[in-house]
Design a protein around this motif. Sequence first.
Motif, PDB file in Angstrom:
ATOM      1  N   MET A 132     -29.824 -26.249 -20.217  1.00  0.00           N
ATOM      2  CA  MET A 132     -29.039 -25.503 -18.871  1.00  0.00           C
ATOM      3  C   MET A 132     -29.711 -25.931 -17.690  1.00  0.00           C
ATOM      4  N   THR A 133     -28.993 -25.966 -16.554  1.00  0.00           N
ATOM      5  CA  THR A 133     -29.274 -26.242 -15.215  1.00  0.00           C
ATOM      6  C   THR A 133     -29.783 -25.045 -14.527  1.00  0.00           C
ATOM      7  N   GLU A 134     -30.622 -24.774 -14.031  1.00  0.00           N
ATOM      8  CA  GLU A 134     -31.078 -23.706 -13.058  1.00  0.00           C
ATOM      9  C   GLU A 134     -30.880 -24.114 -11.549  1.00  0.00           C
ATOM     10  N   PHE A 135     -30.286 -23.418 -10.841  1.00  0.00           N
ATOM     11  CA  PHE A 135     -30.443 -23.522  -9.268  1.00  0.00           C
ATOM     12  C   PHE A 135     -31.268 -22.907  -8.571  1.00  0.00           C
ATOM     13  N   VAL A 136     -32.143 -23.550  -8.149  1.00  0.00           N
ATOM     14  CA  VAL A 136     -33.431 -22.962  -7.047  1.00  0.00           C
ATOM     15  C   VAL A 136     -32.809 -22.863  -5.783  1.00  0.00           C
ATOM     16  N   PHE A 137     -33.351 -21.731  -5.026  1.00  0.00           N
ATOM     17  CA  PHE A 137     -32.950 -21.667  -3.679  1.00  0.00           C
ATOM     18  C   PHE A 137     -34.192 -21.295  -2.822  1.00  0.00           C
ATOM     19  N   PHE A 138     -34.211 -21.726  -1.666  1.00  0.00           N
ATOM     20  CA  PHE A 138     -35.345 -21.571  -0.475  1.00  0.00           C
ATOM     21  C   PHE A 138     -34.660 -21.174   0.891  1.00  0.00           C
ATOM     22  N   HIS A 139     -34.983 -19.932   1.013  1.00  0.00           N
ATOM     23  CA  HIS A 139     -34.534 -19.280   2.519  1.00  0.00           C
ATOM     24  C   HIS A 139     -35.449 -19.929   3.414  1.00  0.00           C
ATOM     25  N   ARG A 140     -35.139 -20.605   4.204  1.00  0.00           N
ATOM     26  CA  ARG A 140     -36.066 -21.161   5.284  1.00  0.00           C
ATOM     27  C   ARG A 140     -36.622 -20.450   6.308  1.00  0.00           C
ATOM     28  N   ALA A 141     -35.931 -19.394   6.662  1.00  0.00           N
ATOM     29  CA  ALA A 141     -36.316 -18.500   7.799  1.00  0.00           C
ATOM     30  C   ALA A 141     -37.455 -17.750   7.304  1.00  0.00           C
ATOM     31  N   SER A 142     -37.368 -17.143   6.086  1.00  0.00           N
ATOM     32  CA  SER A 142     -38.464 -16.281   5.665  1.00  0.00           C
ATOM     33  C   SER A 142     -39.593 -16.819   4.609  1.00  0.00           C
ATOM     34  N   ARG A 143     -39.327 -18.428   4.212  1.00  0.00           N
ATOM     35  CA  ARG A 143     -39.993 -19.075   3.465  1.00  0.00           C
ATOM     36  C   ARG A 143     -40.231 -18.647   2.062  1.00  0.00           C
ATOM     37  N   THR A 144     -38.833 -18.017   1.672  1.00  0.00           N
ATOM     38  CA  THR A 144     -38.887 -17.298   0.324  1.00  0.00           C
ATOM     39  C   THR A 144     -38.293 -18.127  -0.853  1.00  0.00           C
ATOM     40  N   LEU A 145     -38.939 -18.644  -1.787  1.00  0.00           N
ATOM     41  CA  LEU A 145     -38.509 -19.240  -2.854  1.00  0.00           C
ATOM     42  C   LEU A 145     -37.617 -18.373  -3.759  1.00  0.00           C
ATOM     43  N   VAL A 146     -36.564 -18.478  -4.296  1.00  0.00           N
ATOM     44  CA  VAL A 146     -35.787 -17.976  -5.362  1.00  0.00           C
ATOM     45  C   VAL A 146     -35.706 -18.499  -6.747  1.00  0.00           C
ATOM     46  N   LEU A 147     -36.274 -17.902  -7.702  1.00  0.00           N
ATOM     47  CA  LEU A 147     -36.140 -18.489  -8.921  1.00  0.00           C
ATOM     48  C   LEU A 147     -35.586 -17.609  -9.908  1.00  0.00           C
ATOM     49  N   THR A 148     -35.043 -18.090 -11.146  1.00  0.00           N
ATOM     50  CA  THR A 148     -34.492 -17.083 -11.986  1.00  0.00           C
ATOM     51  C   THR A 148     -35.221 -17.192 -13.232  1.00  0.00           C
ATOM     52  N   ASP A 149     -35.168 -18.217 -14.080  1.00  0.00           N
ATOM     53  CA  ASP A 149     -35.758 -18.264 -15.473  1.00  0.00           C
ATOM     54  C   ASP A 149     -36.989 -19.407 -15.623  1.00  0.00           C
ATOM     55  N   LEU A 150     -37.077 -20.198 -14.395  1.00  0.00           N
ATOM     56  CA  LEU A 150     -37.910 -21.352 -14.440  1.00  0.00           C
ATOM     57  C   LEU A 150     -39.496 -20.571 -14.592  1.00  0.00           C
ATOM     58  N   ILE A 151     -39.737 -19.567 -14.162  1.00  0.00           N
ATOM     59  CA  ILE A 151     -40.908 -18.813 -14.388  1.00  0.00           C
ATOM     60  C   ILE A 151     -40.343 -17.371 -14.899  1.00  0.00           C
ATOM     61  N   GLU A 152     -41.068 -16.819 -15.717  1.00  0.00           N
ATOM     62  CA  GLU A 152     -40.926 -15.460 -15.996  1.00  0.00           C
ATOM     63  C   GLU A 152     -42.406 -14.863 -16.299  1.00  0.00           C
ATOM     64  N   ASN A 153     -42.498 -13.676 -16.083  1.00  0.00           N
ATOM     65  CA  ASN A 153     -43.796 -12.817 -15.685  1.00  0.00           C
ATOM     66  C   ASN A 153     -44.036 -11.630 -16.010  1.00  0.00           C
ATOM     67  N   PHE A 154     -44.062 -11.168 -17.336  1.00  0.00           N
ATOM     68  CA  PHE A 154     -44.202  -9.785 -17.837  1.00  0.00           C
ATOM     69  C   PHE A 154     -45.498  -9.247 -17.844  1.00  0.00           C
ATOM     70  N   GLU A 155     -45.509  -8.005 -17.279  1.00  0.00           N
ATOM     71  CA  GLU A 155     -46.862  -7.408 -17.453  1.00  0.00           C
ATOM     72  C   GLU A 155     -47.099  -6.930 -18.403  1.00  0.00           C
ATOM     73  N   PRO A 156     -48.080  -6.781 -18.973  1.00  0.00           N
ATOM     74  CA  PRO A 156     -48.529  -6.557 -20.535  1.00  0.00           C
ATOM     75  C   PRO A 156     -48.415  -4.916 -20.297  1.00  0.00           C
ATOM     76  N   GLU A 157     -48.830  -4.216 -19.310  1.00  0.00           N
ATOM     77  CA  GLU A 157     -48.689  -2.675 -19.630  1.00  0.00           C
ATOM     78  C   GLU A 157     -47.189  -2.061 -19.439  1.00  0.00           C
ATOM     79  N   ARG A 158     -46.582  -3.028 -19.323  1.00  0.00           N
ATOM     80  CA  ARG A 158     -44.939  -2.683 -19.363  1.00  0.00           C
ATOM     81  C   ARG A 158     -44.359  -2.797 -20.639  1.00  0.00           C
ATOM     82  N   LEU A 159     -44.974  -3.476 -21.565  1.00  0.00           N
ATOM     83  CA  LEU A 159     -44.583  -3.806 -22.986  1.00  0.00           C
ATOM     84  C   LEU A 159     -45.314  -3.195 -23.838  1.00  0.00           C
TER      85      LEU A 159
END
Length: 248
Positions: A146-173
């Motif tokens: 698949m192709t994932e599209f990444v977005f960067f909001h310049r004004a807030s300097r915020t990067l928006v990813l979808t599945d390129l990184i996932e980060n599950f907290e162990p205490e929630r699993l």
Amino acid sequence: MSDTDHVVYPPLNTLKPVAQDIWIVDGPAIRFGPPMLKMSFPTRMTVIRLAGNALFVHSPTTLAPQLKTEMDGLGNPAWIVGPNRIHYWWIPEWRNTYPGAAVFLAPRIREQAGDHIDFPTDELKGATGHPWDDAIATLPVAGSYMTEFVFFHRASRTLVLTDLIENFEPERLGYGARWLAWAGGVLDPDGQMPRDMRLTFSRQREELRQAVGTMIGWQPDRVILAHGRWYERDAVEELRRAFRWLMD
């Protein structure tokens, strides 16, 4: 309490401010994965307000009545974005509610969705040529699956990813899901690209490396993820850590 209550990030279905003109919405859990190895995933969408109160809606979650009221007070959903082939399920709900919004889909969503998406859409294709280009940078990251599209909001300097990184907290699993997340390389505090997804970039490794270099070059302050704990600070360091298997 259901068996997914511990996985999600309440309060759900409500706008949560991230920075000026950008919000997240934590949605319900979904079950995803191969048969016999499915696990519960928390979901998260991102909303960015641009000039004229036009709203950029990334990977929408379910449009609960409370959320619709909040969205209507925030602005006008102008673009509804499916950023990769597996993030599309609630798009028809949003499009039916906001028929004036343009729907932009990553490649292969129509193939994946079948009759679930039976209305005209635009296709995300390249890095430019989008109505949000002045405010949000767009980066296609293409793999064989698949192709994932990444977005960067310049004004807030915020990067928006979808599945390129996932980060599950162990205490929630639960124990089984915690083991799966560890084996998949997506267990907090060392969430990364899932190991099975890395394999789909074996022929595009250099292109992926260049894409990560572009993300780092943007010098984001934070990284929003669709699944698990997102990075409210130290974004560049988190990117270098998460992609060290690729960049070192």
